[in-house]
Design a protein around this motif. Structure first.
Motif, PDB file in Angstrom:
ATOM      1  N   THR A 516       0.852  -1.189   0.000  1.00 54.74           N
ATOM      2  CA  THR A 516       0.000   0.000   0.000  1.00 54.74           C
ATOM      3  C   THR A 516       0.886   1.237   0.000  1.00 54.74           C
ATOM      4  OG1 THR A 516      -1.832   1.100   1.116  1.00 54.74           O
ATOM      5  CG2 THR A 516      -0.142   0.136   2.527  1.00 54.74           C
ATOM      6  N   ALA A 517       0.377   2.286  -0.559  1.00 51.83           N
ATOM      7  CA  ALA A 517       1.145   3.532  -0.612  1.00 51.83           C
ATOM      8  C   ALA A 517       0.990   4.266   0.718  1.00 51.83           C
ATOM      9  CB  ALA A 517       0.646   4.400  -1.757  1.00 51.83           C
ATOM     10  N   TYR A 518       2.123   4.636   1.324  1.00 57.11           N
ATOM     11  CA  TYR A 518       2.085   5.408   2.565  1.00 57.11           C
ATOM     12  C   TYR A 518       3.368   6.236   2.635  1.00 57.11           C
ATOM     13  CZ  TYR A 518       5.400   2.074   4.571  1.00 57.11           C
ATOM     14  OH  TYR A 518       6.516   1.306   4.810  1.00 57.11           O
ATOM     15  N   PRO A 519       3.376   7.298   3.429  1.00 54.12           N
ATOM     16  CA  PRO A 519       4.564   8.167   3.500  1.00 54.12           C
ATOM     17  C   PRO A 519       5.702   7.481   4.260  1.00 54.12           C
ATOM     18  CG  PRO A 519       2.869   8.936   5.007  1.00 54.12           C
ATOM     19  CD  PRO A 519       2.250   7.846   4.204  1.00 54.12           C
ATOM     20  N   SER A 520       6.510   6.730   3.568  1.00 53.63           N
ATOM     21  CA  SER A 520       7.562   5.934   4.211  1.00 53.63           C
ATOM     22  C   SER A 520       8.714   6.780   4.738  1.00 53.63           C
ATOM     23  CB  SER A 520       8.106   4.897   3.224  1.00 53.63           C
ATOM     24  OG  SER A 520       8.600   5.533   2.049  1.00 53.63           O
ATOM     25  N   ASP A 521       8.714   8.077   4.420  1.00 52.89           N
ATOM     26  CA  ASP A 521       9.787   8.936   4.926  1.00 52.89           C
ATOM     27  C   ASP A 521       9.430   9.576   6.255  1.00 52.89           C
ATOM     28  OD1 ASP A 521       7.748  10.349   3.671  1.00 52.89           O
ATOM     29  OD2 ASP A 521       9.052  12.061   3.232  1.00 52.89           O
ATOM     30  N   LEU A 522       8.237   9.258   6.801  1.00 53.48           N
ATOM     31  CA  LEU A 522       7.811   9.839   8.065  1.00 53.48           C
ATOM     32  C   LEU A 522       7.785   8.778   9.159  1.00 53.48           C
ATOM     33  CD1 LEU A 522       4.824  12.105   6.923  1.00 53.48           C
ATOM     34  CD2 LEU A 522       7.208  12.779   7.334  1.00 53.48           C
ATOM     35  N   CYS A 523       7.957   9.203  10.408  1.00 53.41           N
ATOM     36  CA  CYS A 523       7.896   8.304  11.552  1.00 53.41           C
ATOM     37  C   CYS A 523       6.472   8.280  12.116  1.00 53.41           C
ATOM     38  CB  CYS A 523       8.866   8.769  12.643  1.00 53.41           C
ATOM     39  SG  CYS A 523      10.589   8.712  12.115  1.00 53.41           S
ATOM     40  N   VAL A 524       6.233   7.338  13.031  1.00 55.92           N
ATOM     41  CA  VAL A 524       4.904   7.156  13.601  1.00 55.92           C
ATOM     42  C   VAL A 524       4.417   8.434  14.275  1.00 55.92           C
ATOM     43  CG1 VAL A 524       3.581   5.904  15.347  1.00 55.92           C
ATOM     44  CG2 VAL A 524       5.196   4.683  13.892  1.00 55.92           C
ATOM     45  N   LEU A 553      -3.873  15.265  23.759  1.00 50.68           N
ATOM     46  CA  LEU A 553      -2.880  14.198  23.849  1.00 50.68           C
ATOM     47  C   LEU A 553      -1.566  14.635  23.220  1.00 50.68           C
ATOM     48  CD1 LEU A 553      -2.079  11.294  24.524  1.00 50.68           C
ATOM     49  CD2 LEU A 553      -3.082  10.577  22.340  1.00 50.68           C
ATOM     50  N   ASN A 554      -1.646  15.306  22.086  1.00 49.37           N
ATOM     51  CA  ASN A 554      -0.427  15.772  21.412  1.00 49.37           C
ATOM     52  C   ASN A 554       0.306  16.788  22.276  1.00 49.37           C
ATOM     53  OD1 ASN A 554       1.253  15.688  19.029  1.00 49.37           O
ATOM     54  ND2 ASN A 554       0.517  17.764  18.562  1.00 49.37           N
ATOM     55  N   GLY A 555      -0.442  17.694  22.902  1.00 47.48           N
ATOM     56  CA  GLY A 555       0.195  18.691  23.761  1.00 47.48           C
ATOM     57  C   GLY A 555       0.855  18.056  24.972  1.00 47.48           C
ATOM     58  N   ARG A 556       0.162  17.097  25.626  1.00 50.02           N
ATOM     59  CA  ARG A 556       0.734  16.430  26.797  1.00 50.02           C
ATOM     60  C   ARG A 556       2.014  15.686  26.406  1.00 50.02           C
ATOM     61  NH1 ARG A 556      -2.819  12.591  30.766  1.00 50.02           N
ATOM     62  NH2 ARG A 556      -3.978  14.563  30.895  1.00 50.02           N
ATOM     63  N   ALA A 557       1.999  14.987  25.245  1.00 49.81           N
ATOM     64  CA  ALA A 557       3.184  14.246  24.801  1.00 49.81           C
ATOM     65  C   ALA A 557       4.331  15.203  24.474  1.00 49.81           C
ATOM     66  CB  ALA A 557       2.827  13.387  23.586  1.00 49.81           C
ATOM     67  N   ASN A 558       4.032  16.355  23.879  1.00 49.90           N
ATOM     68  CA  ASN A 558       5.083  17.319  23.534  1.00 49.90           C
ATOM     69  C   ASN A 558       5.770  17.865  24.784  1.00 49.90           C
ATOM     70  OD1 ASN A 558       4.787  17.117  20.761  1.00 49.90           O
ATOM     71  ND2 ASN A 558       3.244  18.765  20.656  1.00 49.90           N
ATOM     72  N   ARG A 559       4.976  18.194  25.821  1.00 49.96           N
ATOM     73  CA  ARG A 559       5.579  18.714  27.054  1.00 49.96           C
ATOM     74  C   ARG A 559       6.505  17.680  27.686  1.00 49.96           C
ATOM     75  NH1 ARG A 559       0.267  20.796  27.602  1.00 49.96           N
ATOM     76  NH2 ARG A 559      -0.343  19.079  28.984  1.00 49.96           N
ATOM     77  N   LYS A 594       8.672  11.189  20.077  1.00 52.00           N
ATOM     78  CA  LYS A 594       8.856  12.594  19.711  1.00 52.00           C
ATOM     79  C   LYS A 594      10.248  13.107  20.121  1.00 52.00           C
ATOM     80  CE  LYS A 594       3.997  14.166  19.902  1.00 52.00           C
ATOM     81  NZ  LYS A 594       3.945  15.211  18.865  1.00 52.00           N
ATOM     82  N   ALA A 595      10.735  12.613  21.273  1.00 52.88           N
ATOM     83  CA  ALA A 595      12.072  13.021  21.719  1.00 52.88           C
ATOM     84  C   ALA A 595      13.156  12.406  20.845  1.00 52.88           C
ATOM     85  CB  ALA A 595      12.283  12.621  23.168  1.00 52.88           C
ATOM     86  N   GLY A 596      12.789  11.377  20.069  1.00 47.36           N
ATOM     87  CA  GLY A 596      13.746  10.720  19.190  1.00 47.36           C
ATOM     88  C   GLY A 596      14.223   9.388  19.719  1.00 47.36           C
ATOM     89  N   GLY A 597      13.815   9.019  20.959  1.00 50.40           N
ATOM     90  CA  GLY A 597      14.308   7.797  21.564  1.00 50.40           C
ATOM     91  C   GLY A 597      13.476   6.575  21.233  1.00 50.40           C
ATOM     92  N   VAL A 661      14.003  14.729  15.107  1.00 47.48           N
ATOM     93  CA  VAL A 661      15.426  14.362  15.010  1.00 47.48           C
ATOM     94  C   VAL A 661      15.600  12.888  14.651  1.00 47.48           C
ATOM     95  CG1 VAL A 661      16.157  16.153  16.632  1.00 47.48           C
ATOM     96  CG2 VAL A 661      15.523  13.885  17.491  1.00 47.48           C
ATOM     97  N   ALA A 662      14.482  12.135  14.541  1.00 45.31           N
ATOM     98  CA  ALA A 662      14.578  10.694  14.267  1.00 45.31           C
ATOM     99  C   ALA A 662      14.249  10.410  12.810  1.00 45.31           C
ATOM    100  CB  ALA A 662      13.614   9.919  15.171  1.00 45.31           C
ATOM    101  N   ALA A 663      14.833   9.367  12.300  1.00 47.74           N
ATOM    102  CA  ALA A 663      14.559   8.899  10.937  1.00 47.74           C
ATOM    103  C   ALA A 663      13.810   7.574  11.015  1.00 47.74           C
ATOM    104  CB  ALA A 663      15.871   8.728  10.172  1.00 47.74           C
ATOM    105  N   PRO A 664      13.132   7.179   9.938  1.00 46.26           N
ATOM    106  CA  PRO A 664      12.374   5.917   9.965  1.00 46.26           C
ATOM    107  C   PRO A 664      13.201   4.694  10.315  1.00 46.26           C
ATOM    108  CG  PRO A 664      11.676   7.244   8.101  1.00 46.26           C
ATOM    109  CD  PRO A 664      12.873   7.939   8.689  1.00 46.26           C
TER     110      PRO A 664
END
Length: 686
Positions: A516-524, A553-559, A594-597, A661-664
């Motif tokens: 299936t076609a999906y943006p393989s250059d992006l992370c989860v 949820l996005n805001g809590r994860a970003n903080r 999100k932190a890259g870990g 800062v993370a790559a797939p």
């Protein structure tokens, strides 16, 4: 109106049996083989004096008349579930031509007069159920005139009334347990429906009733008297005889066989579309299909070669289907048997049919030919010990009772190969009416009808367990299985085909085409951020009374991610996460990404030694944990960030998205194996 006669296995109910030494040329090869099997069994029984059945004699009517064993069980079931239509036996026929209503009514009254069973109700006497036989009288045939309606409305109302009559419950105490209804569609077209309760009737009885109605109507419409001879005994005489005969050594001998055969019989667990509920329901439906003519003919030829009947061949095939669906090698199937081995019973209306439990061993992956031999042995053994009523068997074996399952067997099989009695009224053209009760006594029942046009198959099933599509798929599997058996009976039962070419391709090719076609250059976490931007107010996660939108949820994860960055989390850093199910847990996993870990899930229920090993082996330097669990972890060197107690600390952090800062191909998480074959191993996933 046709009547289904329940044969003894494949024995054909005939008006006369050919002399075994006479000319058999009029019989088909199948009938000749069937007759030989029957004669061998009959001669074996004749050589055994104890196997000769006793004659039935009229019993006195001056006391309480007991119920037969079969009647007693239906009476008991009625006390548990009063008014159930499950045991209604309906039949309907459309009559075209000049109907003599008076002759039909007289014929019905005469049939009721002849057969005490049709005048029987049931009452309690001295704490036990007893048969109560009413005096003979005129039988009511209500006439409902629909001729004034339009053609469309007439047919719709007739269908509604027929369905209503088929499902209308009986009162076993008040009766009557036979009712009839006549619908007039026009002066030249009528529909008649007869409904009996199973406690006074069976399939064979329907044939008796139809045959007598035909003869009596013909005579009465000509102004003649009844052409039928008197009956030597009645059903009540049989019930008394059964209670006396099935006792002592006779009963003990047969029970001994069944105790051994059915000891520890397992429940058949078929895969279903829905889980079983605590209460077993009887809502049902049927699906009918036809076996290809060439396949049916080859199955008959196989039966002849293997010295078995078609009943045994089709039962063996049904066992294979159940085995392949359930993966069980010990399978019990119920089957009806006429229960009329005495000549005095052939012309009676009553509940004689018995149920045999045919338990087959499918272990060792036998060939179908070998399985046929096993089924033959099981079937003949059951026929020899057929007199023990199923009800008595349940009482004796005391299987584990469950409202979810029928006792002793959950799937049933029946083969109809005897000629069906057809209502024949002079001067009238007739066609059967379909009466659907939409009920099913068992999880699954396979019915096979051997007719002049070939083998017809019906699957009756519980609709609370199976969907229409699932049963249609099962019918396709059974058809393919029969084709494979007919072509290669020497094949092992695990290798016989069940998938048609189209379904095989769908399962093996189409379902596995997962490209299936999906943006393989992006992370989860980047894909999550895009969704949060599209639907910020949509609910993303719910736990108990707490609900977070995508934006929350996005805001809590970003903080939390910014706090992790402050603690040095970068790509390939492993962050331990120890938390029970909660919204905080979801936010924590997103924050690590999100932190890259990469996160390392630490199940708080794991033993302390395993958790210590995982922390050290993964090289965890930062640990996200709920405060209560953080203190229960083994000693470690990781910096702890509390998800709940520390929430206020990082509430002031910026809640916008971080620079990625993370790559797939960077590490996303490390999951540890169970370690059942040694030390647990961490599996690294990008």
């Amino acid at each position: 109106m046709t009547a289904s006669v329940s044969p003894v296995g494949d024995r054909v109910r005939a008006k006369s049996v050919p002399d075994p030494l006479g000319d058999l040329s009029d019989l088909s090869p199948e009938q000749q083989e069937l007759l030989q099997l029957w004669l061998r069994q009959e001669l074996a029984e004749r050589d055994d004096p104890e196997s000769k059945p006793l004659s039935i004699r009229p019993a006195p009517r001056d006391g309480n008349i007991p119920l037969s064993f079969a009647q007693q069980r239906l009476w008991f079931l009625e006390q548990l579930e009063p008014g159930t239509p499950l045991y209604n036996v309906p039949a309907g026929v459309r009559l075209r031509g000049p109907l003599d209503v008076e002759a039909l009514s007289r014929a019905l009254s005469e049939v009721v007069r002849r057969h005490e069973a049709l005048r029987t109700t049931f009452a309690e006497a001295d704490g036990r159920p007893a048969q109560v036989i009413a005096e003979a009288g005129d039988f009511a045939l209500p006439l409902e005139d629909l001729s004034g309606l339009s053609a469309e409305a007439r047919e719709g109302e007739a269908a509604r009334l027929l369905s209503e009559e088929a499902r209308r419950p009986f009162d076993l105490r008040r009766g009557p347990l036979l009712r009839a209804r006549l619908l007039r569609l026009s002066g030249q077209e009528h529909v008649v429906v007869l409904v009996m309760h199973h406690i006074i009737s069976d399939g064979w009885s329907s044939g008796v009733l139809v045959g007598e109605l035909s003869a009596l109507y013909a005579a009465f419409s000509r102004g003649e008297g009844s052409p039928l001879a008197g009956l030597p005994v009645q059903y009540a005489d049989y019930a008394v005889w059964q209670r006396e005969h099935l006792a002592g050594e006779t009963l003990d001998g047969q029970l001994s066989y069944w105790r051994e055969r059915l000891a520890g019989v397992p429940i058949l667990e078929l895969p279903t579309e829905r889980p079983r509920t605590a209460a077993r329901t009887h809502a049902g439906a049927t699906h009918s299909f036809k076996v290809p003519d060439a396949v049916g003919q080859r199955l008959k030829e196989l039966s002849l070669r293997e010295d078995v009947t078609l009943f045994m061949t089709m039962l063996a095939a049904f066992n294979v289907l159940l085995y392949r669906y359930s993966n069980q090698e010990d399978i019990a199937v119920g089957t009806p048997i006429a229960g009329r081995r005495l000549p005095e019973l052939e012309g009676l209306i009553g509940f004689f049919v018995n149920t045999l439990v045919l338990r087959t061993d499918l272990s060792g992956d036998p060939s179908f030919r070998e399985l046929l031999g096993r089924v033959r042995e099981v079937t003949l053994g059951a026929y020899t010990h057929q007199d023990v009523p199923f009800e008595r068997l349940v009482e004796e074996l005391r299987p584990e009772r469950s409202p979810r399952h029928q006792p002793l067997f959950q799937a049933a099989f029946a083969l109809q190969n005897s000629p069906r009695e057809t209502l024949e009224l002079p001067g009238l053209a007739m066609s059967a009416e379909t009466l659907k009760t939409e009920l099913s006594k068992f999880d699954l029942t396979l019915g096979v009808a051997e007719t002049e046009s070939g083998l017809g198959v019906t699957l009756e099933y519980r609709t609370d367990l199976f969907d229409v599509a699932a049963v249609e798929r099962m019918a396709g599997h059974f058809t393919t299985l029969l084709k494979g058996i007919a072509a290669r009976p020497e094949e092992r039962i695990s290798s016989l085909p069940m998938l048609a070419d189209a379904e095989r391709r769908r399962l093996l090719v189409e379902f596995n085409d997962t490209r299936t076609a999906y943006p393989s250059d992006l992370c989860v976490h980047q894909l999550f951020e895009e969704q949060a931007a599209r639907t910020p107010e949509a609910v993303a996660v719910v736990f108990g009374r707490e609900a977070l939108t995508y934006a929350e949820l996005n805001g809590r994860a970003n903080r939390l991610a910014r706090r992790l960055r402050e603690h040095g989390v970068r790509p390939e850093s492993r962050v331990g996460v120890c938390a029970e199910r909660s919204a905080d847990l979801v936010a924590a996993l997103l924050a690590v990404l999100k932190a890259g870990g990469a996160y390392v899930p630490l199940d708080p229920s794991y033993p302390s030694e395993r958790l210590a090993f995982m922390l050290e082996d993964a090289g965890v330097r930062v640990l996200l944990a709920q405060e209560r669990l953080a203190g229960e972890l083994p000693r470690h060197d990781a910096r702890v960030v509390c998800l709940d107690a520390g929430r206020e600390e990082f509430a002031a952090e910026d809640e916008t998205n971080l620079d990625n800062v993370a790559a797939p191909d960077n590490l996303a998480y490390v999951i540890y194996t169970s370690g059942s074959t040694g030390r647990p191993k961490g599996v690294c996933v990008t």
